[in-house]
Write an enzyme that holds these catalytic residues in place. Structure first.
Site, PDB file in Angstrom:
ATOM      1  CB  CYS A   1      -1.263   0.145   0.984  1.00  0.00           C
ATOM      2  SG  CYS A   1      -2.200   1.681   0.959  1.00  0.00           S
ATOM      3  CB  CYS A   2       1.590   3.393  -2.247  1.00  0.00           C
ATOM      4  SG  CYS A   2       0.123   3.861  -3.007  1.00  0.00           S
ATOM      5  CD  GLN A   3      -3.551   4.112  -0.782  1.00  0.00           C
ATOM      6  OE1 GLN A   3      -2.680   3.292  -0.664  1.00  0.00           O
ATOM      7  NE2 GLN A   3      -4.693   3.752  -1.535  1.00  0.00           N
TER       8      GLN A   3
END
Length: 304
Positions: free
Chosen positions: A71-73
Protein backbone atom coordinates in the site's frame (compact mmCIF):
# COMPACT_ATOMS: atom_id res chain seq x y z
CA UNK A 1 9.75 -17.93 -15.04
CA UNK A 2 7.08 -18.54 -12.39
CA UNK A 3 5.73 -15.46 -10.61
CA UNK A 4 3.59 -14.62 -7.58
CA UNK A 5 1.92 -11.23 -7.09
CA UNK A 6 1.41 -9.77 -3.60
CA UNK A 7 -1.08 -6.89 -3.32
CA UNK A 8 -2.07 -7.75 -6.88
CA UNK A 9 -4.85 -5.16 -7.25
CA UNK A 10 -6.26 -4.86 -10.75
CA UNK A 11 -3.38 -6.89 -12.15
CA UNK A 12 -0.92 -4.46 -13.70
CA UNK A 13 2.12 -6.23 -12.26
CA UNK A 14 0.75 -9.63 -13.32
CA UNK A 15 -0.12 -8.40 -16.82
CA UNK A 16 3.35 -6.94 -17.27
CA UNK A 17 4.84 -10.25 -16.17
CA UNK A 18 2.69 -12.08 -18.74
CA UNK A 19 3.91 -9.65 -21.42
CA UNK A 20 7.48 -10.57 -20.47
CA UNK A 21 6.72 -14.27 -20.90
CA UNK A 22 6.24 -15.17 -17.22
CA UNK A 23 3.63 -17.48 -15.72
CA UNK A 24 1.61 -15.91 -12.91
CA UNK A 25 0.96 -18.79 -10.50
CA UNK A 26 -0.57 -17.04 -7.49
CA UNK A 27 -2.00 -13.63 -6.63
CA UNK A 28 -3.42 -12.08 -3.47
CA UNK A 29 -5.16 -8.93 -2.34
CA UNK A 30 -7.34 -7.96 0.61
CA UNK A 31 -9.96 -6.18 -1.57
CA UNK A 32 -12.63 -8.58 -2.94
CA UNK A 33 -13.35 -6.44 -6.03
CA UNK A 34 -9.67 -6.43 -6.97
CA UNK A 35 -9.43 -10.20 -6.53
CA UNK A 36 -12.55 -10.74 -8.64
CA UNK A 37 -11.25 -8.72 -11.58
CA UNK A 38 -7.73 -10.04 -11.30
CA UNK A 39 -9.11 -13.58 -11.44
CA UNK A 40 -11.24 -12.78 -14.51
CA UNK A 41 -8.18 -11.55 -16.35
CA UNK A 42 -5.75 -14.15 -14.97
CA UNK A 43 -7.90 -17.28 -14.66
CA UNK A 44 -4.93 -19.67 -14.56
CA UNK A 45 -3.52 -18.17 -11.36
CA UNK A 46 -4.57 -19.27 -7.88
CA UNK A 47 -6.19 -16.39 -5.99
CA UNK A 48 -6.44 -15.50 -2.31
CA UNK A 49 -8.47 -12.68 -0.77
CA UNK A 50 -6.66 -12.00 2.47
CA UNK A 51 -4.81 -9.54 4.67
CA UNK A 52 -1.25 -10.61 3.87
CA UNK A 53 -0.15 -9.91 7.43
CA UNK A 54 -1.98 -13.18 8.17
CA UNK A 55 -0.77 -15.20 5.16
CA UNK A 56 0.36 -18.81 5.45
CA UNK A 57 3.30 -18.75 3.06
CA UNK A 58 3.52 -22.54 3.05
CA UNK A 59 0.34 -22.49 0.94
CA UNK A 60 1.97 -20.30 -1.72
CA UNK A 61 3.65 -22.08 -4.66
CA UNK A 62 7.41 -21.93 -5.17
CA UNK A 63 8.38 -19.20 -7.62
CA UNK A 64 11.27 -17.51 -9.41
CA UNK A 65 10.10 -13.92 -9.03
CA UNK A 66 8.02 -12.24 -6.35
CA UNK A 67 6.12 -9.10 -7.32
CA UNK A 68 4.79 -6.83 -4.59
CA UNK A 69 3.03 -3.47 -4.49
CA UNK A 70 2.54 -2.70 -0.79
CA UNK A 71 0.00 0.00 0.00
CA UNK A 72 1.39 3.39 -1.05
CA UNK A 73 -1.10 5.76 0.62
CA UNK A 74 0.89 6.00 3.83
CA UNK A 75 3.93 7.18 1.87
CA UNK A 76 2.42 9.34 -0.85
CA UNK A 77 2.46 13.12 -0.50
CA UNK A 78 -0.80 13.13 -2.45
CA UNK A 79 -2.58 11.54 0.54
CA UNK A 80 -1.18 13.90 3.14
CA UNK A 81 1.01 11.43 5.03
CA UNK A 82 -0.29 12.85 8.31
CA UNK A 83 1.98 12.24 11.29
CA UNK A 84 0.58 9.62 13.61
CA UNK A 85 -2.33 8.76 11.32
CA UNK A 86 -3.23 5.15 12.28
CA UNK A 87 -4.59 4.40 8.80
CA UNK A 88 -1.31 5.48 7.21
CA UNK A 89 0.70 3.57 9.81
CA UNK A 90 -1.24 0.41 8.98
CA UNK A 91 -0.77 0.89 5.24
CA UNK A 92 2.99 1.36 5.62
CA UNK A 93 3.21 -1.88 7.61
CA UNK A 94 2.11 -3.90 4.56
CA UNK A 95 5.73 -3.74 3.31
CA UNK A 96 6.70 -6.19 6.06
CA UNK A 97 4.63 -8.90 4.38
CA UNK A 98 7.29 -8.89 1.65
CA UNK A 99 9.94 -9.71 4.26
CA UNK A 100 7.78 -12.48 5.69
CA UNK A 101 7.16 -14.05 2.27
CA UNK A 102 10.83 -13.74 1.30
CA UNK A 103 11.95 -15.36 4.55
CA UNK A 104 9.87 -18.43 3.78
CA UNK A 105 10.37 -18.79 0.01
CA UNK A 106 13.75 -17.13 -0.74
CA UNK A 107 12.99 -16.54 -4.46
CA UNK A 108 15.98 -15.55 -6.63
CA UNK A 109 14.47 -12.12 -7.34
CA UNK A 110 11.86 -9.75 -5.97
CA UNK A 111 10.39 -6.55 -7.47
CA UNK A 112 8.71 -4.10 -5.12
CA UNK A 113 6.76 -1.16 -6.55
CA UNK A 114 5.73 1.96 -4.65
CA UNK A 115 5.86 5.75 -4.75
CA UNK A 116 9.37 7.28 -4.53
CA UNK A 117 8.57 8.54 -1.02
CA UNK A 118 8.88 4.92 0.11
CA UNK A 119 12.64 5.58 0.14
CA UNK A 120 12.08 8.31 2.75
CA UNK A 121 10.08 6.06 5.09
CA UNK A 122 11.52 6.17 8.60
CA UNK A 123 11.64 2.35 8.65
CA UNK A 124 13.04 1.92 5.14
CA UNK A 125 16.58 1.32 6.42
CA UNK A 126 15.48 -1.38 8.91
CA UNK A 127 13.37 -2.92 6.12
CA UNK A 128 16.43 -3.03 3.84
CA UNK A 129 18.52 -4.53 6.66
CA UNK A 130 15.92 -7.27 7.08
CA UNK A 131 16.06 -8.10 3.37
CA UNK A 132 19.86 -8.04 3.43
CA UNK A 133 19.83 -10.49 6.34
CA UNK A 134 17.85 -12.80 4.05
CA UNK A 135 20.60 -12.54 1.43
CA UNK A 136 19.15 -9.87 -0.86
CA UNK A 137 21.00 -6.95 -2.40
CA UNK A 138 18.63 -3.98 -2.78
CA UNK A 139 18.71 -1.65 -5.79
CA UNK A 140 16.19 1.24 -6.09
CA UNK A 141 15.11 2.36 -9.56
CA UNK A 142 12.90 5.44 -9.91
CA UNK A 143 11.26 5.47 -13.34
CA UNK A 144 8.62 7.40 -15.26
CA UNK A 145 6.15 5.09 -17.00
CA UNK A 146 6.29 7.39 -20.04
CA UNK A 147 9.94 6.43 -20.57
CA UNK A 148 8.97 2.76 -20.74
CA UNK A 149 6.10 2.66 -23.18
CA UNK A 150 3.05 3.97 -21.31
CA UNK A 151 1.29 7.12 -22.59
CA UNK A 152 1.32 8.53 -19.05
CA UNK A 153 3.75 10.44 -16.83
CA UNK A 154 3.69 8.29 -13.68
CA UNK A 155 6.84 8.32 -11.55
CA UNK A 156 7.23 5.23 -9.41
CA UNK A 157 9.97 3.42 -7.53
CA UNK A 158 10.89 -0.18 -8.26
CA UNK A 159 13.15 -1.96 -5.80
CA UNK A 160 15.12 -4.74 -7.48
CA UNK A 161 16.08 -7.34 -4.86
CA UNK A 162 18.37 -10.17 -5.93
CA UNK A 163 20.37 -12.87 -4.21
CA UNK A 164 23.65 -11.34 -5.33
CA UNK A 165 26.73 -9.83 -3.73
CA UNK A 166 26.18 -6.41 -5.31
CA UNK A 167 22.93 -4.55 -6.07
CA UNK A 168 21.75 -5.11 -9.62
CA UNK A 169 21.43 -1.98 -11.76
CA UNK A 170 19.05 -2.63 -14.63
CA UNK A 171 19.80 -1.41 -18.14
CA UNK A 172 16.38 0.03 -18.93
CA UNK A 173 15.47 1.40 -22.37
CA UNK A 174 14.28 4.95 -22.93
CA UNK A 175 11.46 4.80 -25.44
CA UNK A 176 9.83 7.53 -27.50
CA UNK A 177 6.90 9.12 -25.70
CA UNK A 178 3.37 8.07 -26.63
CA UNK A 179 1.04 11.09 -26.60
CA UNK A 180 -2.36 11.24 -24.95
CA UNK A 181 -3.86 11.63 -28.43
CA UNK A 182 -2.90 8.00 -29.09
CA UNK A 183 -5.77 6.68 -26.97
CA UNK A 184 -8.44 9.43 -26.93
CA UNK A 185 -11.49 8.85 -29.14
CA UNK A 186 -13.30 12.06 -30.02
CA UNK A 187 -16.18 10.15 -31.63
CA UNK A 188 -17.40 8.50 -28.41
CA UNK A 189 -18.19 9.44 -24.84
CA UNK A 190 -20.66 11.61 -22.95
CA UNK A 191 -19.87 15.10 -24.15
CA UNK A 192 -21.38 18.15 -22.48
CA UNK A 193 -21.18 21.88 -23.22
CA UNK A 194 -18.25 23.63 -21.58
CA UNK A 195 -20.59 26.49 -20.64
CA UNK A 196 -23.10 24.14 -19.00
CA UNK A 197 -25.30 25.68 -16.30
CA UNK A 198 -23.65 25.19 -12.91
CA UNK A 199 -20.16 24.57 -14.25
CA UNK A 200 -17.63 25.49 -11.55
CA UNK A 201 -15.82 28.80 -12.03
CA UNK A 202 -12.46 27.11 -11.42
CA UNK A 203 -13.18 24.64 -14.24
CA UNK A 204 -14.10 27.44 -16.65
CA UNK A 205 -10.89 29.27 -15.75
CA UNK A 206 -8.85 26.15 -16.46
CA UNK A 207 -10.56 25.74 -19.83
CA UNK A 208 -9.89 29.40 -20.67
CA UNK A 209 -6.21 29.04 -19.73
CA UNK A 210 -5.97 25.79 -21.70
CA UNK A 211 -7.40 27.40 -24.84
CA UNK A 212 -4.91 30.24 -24.58
CA UNK A 213 -2.02 27.77 -24.44
CA UNK A 214 -3.13 24.75 -26.48
CA UNK A 215 -5.93 25.81 -28.85
CA UNK A 216 -9.27 24.01 -29.08
CA UNK A 217 -8.27 20.46 -28.06
CA UNK A 218 -6.45 19.71 -24.81
CA UNK A 219 -6.76 18.11 -21.39
CA UNK A 220 -7.58 19.75 -18.09
CA UNK A 221 -7.16 18.39 -14.58
CA UNK A 222 -10.07 18.71 -12.18
CA UNK A 223 -7.63 18.80 -9.28
CA UNK A 224 -3.88 19.02 -8.75
CA UNK A 225 -1.38 21.56 -10.01
CA UNK A 226 -2.26 21.52 -13.73
CA UNK A 227 -4.18 24.78 -14.07
CA UNK A 228 -3.29 25.77 -17.64
CA UNK A 229 -4.36 22.67 -19.53
CA UNK A 230 -2.20 19.89 -20.91
CA UNK A 231 -1.29 19.24 -24.53
CA UNK A 232 -2.58 16.09 -26.22
CA UNK A 233 0.86 15.79 -27.81
CA UNK A 234 2.32 14.84 -24.42
CA UNK A 235 1.67 11.74 -22.32
CA UNK A 236 -1.25 12.30 -19.98
CA UNK A 237 -0.56 13.05 -16.32
CA UNK A 238 -0.95 10.45 -13.60
CA UNK A 239 -4.16 8.41 -13.64
CA UNK A 240 -5.56 8.40 -10.09
CA UNK A 241 -8.25 6.45 -8.25
CA UNK A 242 -10.94 9.01 -9.04
CA UNK A 243 -11.84 10.91 -12.18
CA UNK A 244 -9.23 13.57 -12.75
CA UNK A 245 -8.72 14.28 -16.46
CA UNK A 246 -11.21 15.91 -18.81
CA UNK A 247 -10.92 16.35 -22.58
CA UNK A 248 -11.85 19.72 -24.06
CA UNK A 249 -12.85 19.81 -27.72
CA UNK A 250 -13.97 23.27 -28.74
CA UNK A 251 -17.22 24.09 -26.93
CA UNK A 252 -17.67 20.58 -25.51
CA UNK A 253 -15.90 18.53 -22.87
CA UNK A 254 -16.07 15.18 -21.08
CA UNK A 255 -14.19 13.06 -18.59
CA UNK A 256 -11.98 10.19 -19.74
CA UNK A 257 -13.84 6.92 -20.17
CA UNK A 258 -12.72 3.85 -18.25
CA UNK A 259 -11.45 2.40 -21.54
CA UNK A 260 -9.26 5.46 -22.11
CA UNK A 261 -7.96 5.19 -18.55
CA UNK A 262 -7.15 1.54 -19.29
CA UNK A 263 -5.14 2.55 -22.36
CA UNK A 264 -3.43 5.37 -20.47
CA UNK A 265 -2.26 2.75 -17.95
CA UNK A 266 -0.98 0.63 -20.90
CA UNK A 267 -3.27 -2.35 -20.23
CA UNK A 268 -4.16 -4.28 -23.39
CA UNK A 269 -7.53 -3.54 -25.00
CA UNK A 270 -8.68 -7.05 -24.13
CA UNK A 271 -8.33 -6.45 -20.39
CA UNK A 272 -11.73 -6.79 -18.73
CA UNK A 273 -13.10 -4.02 -16.52
CA UNK A 274 -16.25 -3.69 -14.42
CA UNK A 275 -19.21 -1.83 -15.91
CA UNK A 276 -19.21 0.48 -12.91
CA UNK A 277 -17.10 3.45 -14.04
CA UNK A 278 -16.11 4.59 -10.56
CA UNK A 279 -14.94 1.10 -9.56
CA UNK A 280 -13.01 0.65 -12.82
CA UNK A 281 -11.20 3.98 -12.38
CA UNK A 282 -10.40 3.14 -8.76
CA UNK A 283 -8.91 -0.22 -9.77
CA UNK A 284 -6.87 1.34 -12.58
CA UNK A 285 -5.63 4.25 -10.50
CA UNK A 286 -4.27 1.80 -7.93
CA UNK A 287 -2.59 -0.36 -10.56
CA UNK A 288 0.95 -0.68 -11.88
CA UNK A 289 1.47 0.15 -15.58
CA UNK A 290 1.94 -3.24 -17.33
CA UNK A 291 4.07 -2.20 -20.31
CA UNK A 292 6.81 -0.58 -18.18
CA UNK A 293 6.75 -3.66 -15.93
CA UNK A 294 7.36 -5.90 -18.94
CA UNK A 295 10.50 -3.90 -19.82
CA UNK A 296 11.71 -3.99 -16.22
CA UNK A 297 11.28 -7.76 -15.98
CA UNK A 298 13.02 -8.32 -19.33
CA UNK A 299 15.92 -6.16 -18.15
CA UNK A 300 16.05 -8.19 -14.93
CA UNK A 301 16.10 -11.45 -16.90
CA UNK A 302 18.93 -10.17 -19.08
CA UNK A 303 20.98 -8.99 -16.09
CA UNK A 304 20.49 -12.07 -13.94
Amino acid sequence: MKVIDLFAGAGGFSTGANMAGCEVAWAANHWPDAVEWHSRNHPDAAHVCQDLHQADWSQVPAHDLMLASPCCQGHSKARGKASGNPQHDASRSTAWAVVSAAEYHRPPAILVENVPEFLDWQLFHPWVLAMQELGYAVSPHVVDAADLGAPQNRVRMFLVLTQSVEPLKLNLPTLNYLPASSFINFDTGRWQPVEKLGRATATLERVKAGRATHGERFLISYYGNTKTGRSLDRPIGTITTRDRWAIVDGVRMRMLSRWECRSAMSFPNTYQLPDNHRLAVHLLGNAVCPTPVSHIIRALQQAA
